[in-house]
Design an enzyme around this catalytic site. Structure first.
Site, PDB file in Angstrom:
ATOM      1  N   GLY A 191       0.854  -1.188   0.000  1.00 41.83           N
ATOM      2  CA  GLY A 191       0.000   0.000   0.000  1.00 41.83           C
ATOM      3  C   GLY A 191       0.885   1.232   0.000  1.00 41.83           C
ATOM      4  O   GLY A 191       2.050   1.190  -0.424  1.00 41.83           O
ATOM      5  N   HIS A 452       4.319  28.333 -20.526  1.00 46.77           N
ATOM      6  CA  HIS A 452       5.140  27.414 -21.314  1.00 46.77           C
ATOM      7  C   HIS A 452       6.609  27.726 -21.067  1.00 46.77           C
ATOM      8  O   HIS A 452       6.982  28.893 -21.078  1.00 46.77           O
ATOM      9  CB  HIS A 452       4.834  27.584 -22.807  1.00 46.77           C
ATOM     10  CG  HIS A 452       5.712  26.729 -23.669  1.00 46.77           C
ATOM     11  ND1 HIS A 452       5.533  25.366 -23.770  1.00 46.77           N
ATOM     12  CD2 HIS A 452       6.772  27.040 -24.450  1.00 46.77           C
ATOM     13  CE1 HIS A 452       6.456  24.869 -24.582  1.00 46.77           C
ATOM     14  NE2 HIS A 452       7.225  25.867 -25.004  1.00 46.77           N
TER      15      HIS A 452
HETATM   16  P1  NAD Z   1      -2.748   0.818   3.047  1.00 47.80           P
HETATM   17  O1  NAD Z   1      -4.154   0.516   3.304  1.00 47.80           O
HETATM   18  O2  NAD Z   1      -2.398   1.889   2.085  1.00 47.80           O
HETATM   19  O3  NAD Z   1      -1.988  -0.488   2.515  1.00 47.80           O
HETATM   20  C1  NAD Z   1      -1.981  -1.681   3.225  1.00 47.80           C
HETATM   21  C2  NAD Z   1      -1.803  -2.804   2.231  1.00 47.80           C
HETATM   22  O4  NAD Z   1      -1.554  -3.989   2.955  1.00 47.80           O
HETATM   23  C3  NAD Z   1      -3.036  -3.047   1.375  1.00 47.80           C
HETATM   24  O5  NAD Z   1      -2.672  -3.110   0.022  1.00 47.80           O
HETATM   25  C4  NAD Z   1      -3.569  -4.362   1.893  1.00 47.80           C
HETATM   26  O6  NAD Z   1      -4.195  -5.137   0.904  1.00 47.80           O
HETATM   27  C5  NAD Z   1      -2.304  -5.030   2.361  1.00 47.80           C
HETATM   28  N1  NAD Z   1      -2.500  -6.053   3.389  1.00 47.80           N
HETATM   29  C6  NAD Z   1      -3.358  -6.056   4.430  1.00 47.80           C
HETATM   30  N2  NAD Z   1      -3.188  -7.162   5.184  1.00 47.80           N
HETATM   31  C7  NAD Z   1      -2.189  -7.871   4.614  1.00 47.80           C
HETATM   32  C8  NAD Z   1      -1.534  -9.090   4.930  1.00 47.80           C
HETATM   33  N3  NAD Z   1      -1.864  -9.802   6.006  1.00 47.80           N
HETATM   34  N4  NAD Z   1      -0.539  -9.509   4.114  1.00 47.80           N
HETATM   35  C9  NAD Z   1      -0.178  -8.795   3.024  1.00 47.80           C
HETATM   36  N5  NAD Z   1      -0.765  -7.629   2.678  1.00 47.80           N
HETATM   37  C10 NAD Z   1      -1.745  -7.175   3.463  1.00 47.80           C
HETATM   38  O7  NAD Z   1      -2.098   1.065   4.485  1.00 47.80           O
HETATM   39  P2  NAD Z   1      -0.642   1.548   4.883  1.00 47.80           P
HETATM   40  O8  NAD Z   1       0.267   1.536   3.709  1.00 47.80           O
HETATM   41  O9  NAD Z   1      -0.285   0.790   6.108  1.00 47.80           O
HETATM   42  O10 NAD Z   1      -0.907   3.048   5.295  1.00 47.80           O
HETATM   43  C11 NAD Z   1      -1.829   3.359   6.362  1.00 47.80           C
HETATM   44  C12 NAD Z   1      -2.536   4.651   6.115  1.00 47.80           C
HETATM   45  O11 NAD Z   1      -1.641   5.740   6.200  1.00 47.80           O
HETATM   46  C13 NAD Z   1      -3.176   4.698   4.748  1.00 47.80           C
HETATM   47  O12 NAD Z   1      -4.560   4.670   4.920  1.00 47.80           O
HETATM   48  C14 NAD Z   1      -2.774   5.979   4.145  1.00 47.80           C
HETATM   49  O13 NAD Z   1      -3.875   6.781   3.854  1.00 47.80           O
HETATM   50  C15 NAD Z   1      -1.917   6.681   5.191  1.00 47.80           C
HETATM   51  N6  NAD Z   1      -0.675   7.093   4.519  1.00 47.80           N
HETATM   52  C16 NAD Z   1      -0.768   8.058   3.566  1.00 47.80           C
HETATM   53  C17 NAD Z   1       0.365   8.437   2.883  1.00 47.80           C
HETATM   54  C18 NAD Z   1       0.251   9.481   1.815  1.00 47.80           C
HETATM   55  O14 NAD Z   1      -0.748  10.191   1.808  1.00 47.80           O
HETATM   56  N7  NAD Z   1       1.215   9.625   0.934  1.00 47.80           N
HETATM   57  C19 NAD Z   1       1.588   7.837   3.136  1.00 47.80           C
HETATM   58  C20 NAD Z   1       1.631   6.850   4.099  1.00 47.80           C
HETATM   59  C21 NAD Z   1       0.478   6.485   4.794  1.00 47.80           C
END
Ligand code: NAD
Ligand code: FAD
Length: 476
Positions: A191, A452
């Site tokens: 993610g 531009h």
């Molecule tokens: P996320 O929800 O973005 O990603 C988590 C990922 O882990 C998902 O793709 C999910 O399918 C996967 N997953 C879940 N359980 C799993 C498992 N047991 N095994 C393998 N994969 C699994 O969450 P995150 O990356 O932890 O981030 C948390 C929150 O923090 C997010 O909701 C995000 O909005 C926020 N965040 C935002 C930013 C940004 O805005 N640039 C940056 C970092 C975090």
């Protein structure tokens, strides 16, 4: 117990939701206190919550440092620049990140003083009658308020198959503090955090494998953008395994053994470090006493109505504690809105135009609806795309990856979604957010003069492409 103090508003949590709410309350003349529990380096109180201390800011500092390193290493060849004797100092990068965090969190303390927000360091707990207990070490005290704002944010989700010890198996905070580049790095969850922090260490030399449970990559993004992102990340050497289920991760000396299953069978790999980044859950533990109950939804988030009020009148909740995307800017907007509700105003937040950004290279940024979602609702749409390879400025930058995609209503021409992958997508998106906030049509963007040569011309051309009149690419 220390002497009771009475405030108009008490905010529990000093992250981008809570500290912004506290400042806005104080600006409106409300006597405001903010209680925050975060303890930073040297055991000192540090305002700013997850975002400033262990989230948005430190991750972006390391993304920037690692990007500079990668650029100097082999990213400037086409500009005729090669660097010999390049050195990487991970400790200095971490120190720079920590100094940025210290400056910004110190800035919030300064803003609290300037706005006369009373700051408490400790754990806040809602009691009956809008009293709030503050626990700081062994000390307890009670303050009370007419209104209470809950803004205690979120924490990483733990999975039993990979218990975080913050030595070999780390959460996002551990991954911001590696002392040296791990030779091999695993990430559970591809993610936002997995991709951003995986990119940092990949750029600094780690072999990175991401194990993602779902079969769809970045399901919230537009499919075309997600596919392009996957292509680029693979080119960069990120080994992304989809439909991968980690069955067990076990520390073994200075390493960690990870067993996982995917479509190709069962695997066992030995890695130097493993990051667990599988999402975050709201911090509601011990936040309210049984005699002051607050309703939660089925996923454990605090239930709020349209003015962010919880099941207790006069008690509000914002940010990562409630429904919606877990984003700092969403938390802050809610902080401002709730302060204004308490003051007696009727603020509104347009949840349809919250920008999302993933700060990888290329950056990925979007606002509004995806093509797949709009098609699933039967909405008639038209689409214009423009690749950065056709942008003069992107060519000059030497960074021509990606595209801008604009989706508009076929009937009204109103812009329904803008999706960007490419250089400075995070900054380019602001124009699209503003356009959508004003319910602009693709024609409005097409009529707007863009300087531009700038990357923003790609938005202009994509808007022209919606009606097949782009100038610098052949039309459909
Ligand atoms: P996320 O929800 O973005 O990603 C988590 C990922 O882990 C998902 O793709 C999910 O399918 C996967 N997953 C879940 N359980 C799993 C498992 N047991 N095994 C393998 N994969 C699994 O969450 P995150 O990356 O932890 O981030 C948390 C929150 O923090 C997010 O909701 C995000 O909005 C926020 N965040 C935002 C930013 C940004 O805005 N640039 C940056 C970092 C975090
Ligand atoms: P938080 O920032 O979590 O703040 C809550 C505060 O309350 C914390 O200080 C916590 O210690 C304190 N607290 C908890 N319980 C209590 C209690 N009982 N009493 C007193 N205080 C308490 N979002 C973006 O928009 N852009 C990004 O680039 C981005 N990058 C991120 C990178 C990482 C690695 C992580 C982990 C997150 C990132 N996020 C990003 C998400 C962002 O940090 C959160 O959405 C945001 O911080 C939520 O704000 P908040 O005020 O609701 O909660």
């Amino acid at each position: 117990m220390s002497t009771e103090k009475k405030f108009d508003v008490v905010v529990i949590g000093g992250g981008p939701g809570g500290y912004v709410a506290a400042i806005r309350c104080a600006q409106l003349g409300l006597k405001t206190a903010c209680i925050d529990a975060f303890t930073g380096k040297d055991n000192k109180a540090s305002l700013g919550g997850t975002c400033l201390n262990v989230g948005c800011i430190p991750s972006k500092a390391l993304l920037e440092s690692s990007h500079h390193y990668e650029q100097l290493n082999h990213g400037l060849d086409n500009h005729g620049i090669t660097v010999t004797g390049l050195k990487m100092d991970v400790a200095a990068m971490i120190k720079n990140k920590d100094e940025i965090v210290a400056r910004l969190t110190g800035g919030i303390s300064g803003l609290f003083k300037a706005n006369k927000v009373t700051s408490f360091h400790g754990k806040g707990k809602l009691l009956a009658g809008k009293q709030v207990e503050i626990t700081s070490g062994k000390d307890k005290s009670i303050i009370s308020a007419d209104s209470v704002i809950l803004a205690t944010g979120s924490r990483p989700i733990d999975i039993p198959s990979a218990p975080v010890d913050n030595k070999n198996i780390v959460d996002s905070t551990g991954a911001l503090n590696f002392k040296k580049t791990p030779k091999t790095l695993g990430v559970i969850g591809a993610g936002v955090i997995g991709l951003e922090l995986g990119s940092v260490w990949n750029r600094l030399g780690s072999d990175v494998i991401l194990l993602e449970a779902q079969d769809e990559f970045l399901p919230a993004a537009d499919k075309k953008i997600a596919a392009e992102a996957m292509r680029q990340f693979k080119k960069q050497g990120l080994d992304i395994k989809m439909s991968a289920r980690v069955t067990k991760a076990t520390p073994k000396g200075k390493k960690v053994v990870v067993n996982y299953e995917d479509a190709t069978g069962e695997h066992s790999i030995e890695l130097d470090k493993l990051i667990v980044s599988v999402g975050r859950c709201p911090n509601t533990d011990n936040l309210f006493a049984p005699e002051a109950p607050i309703e939660l939804d089925e996923r454990g988030f605090i239930e709020v109505d349209e003015i962010w009020q919880t099941s207790q009148p006069g008690v509000y909740a914002i940010g990562d504690l409630i429904r919606g995307p877990m984003l700092a800017h969403k938390a802050s907007e809610e902080g401002i809105a709730v302060a204004e509700v308490i003051y007696g105003e009727e603020p509104q937040i347009n949840y349809d135009v919250i920008p999302s950004v993933i700060y990888t290279q290329p950056e990925i940024a979007w606002v509004g609806q995806t093509e797949q979602h709009l098609k699933s609702t039967g909405e008639k749409i038209k689409i214009g795309s423009f690749p950065f390879s056709a942008s003069g400025r992107a060519q000059a930058l030497g960074d021509t990856t990606g595209l801008v995609k604009i989706i508009a209503s076929k009937e009204t021409d109103q812009i329904l979604g803008v999706h960007i992958i490419g250089p400075q997508a995070s900054e380019l998106l602001a124009e699209a957010v503003l356009a959508m906030e004003y319910s602009a049509s693709s024609e409005d963007l097409a009529l707007t003069i863009h300087a531009h040569p700038t990357l923003s011309e790609a938005l202009h051309e994509a808007a022209l492409a919606v009606d097949n009149r782009a100038i610098h690419i052949p039309n459909k």
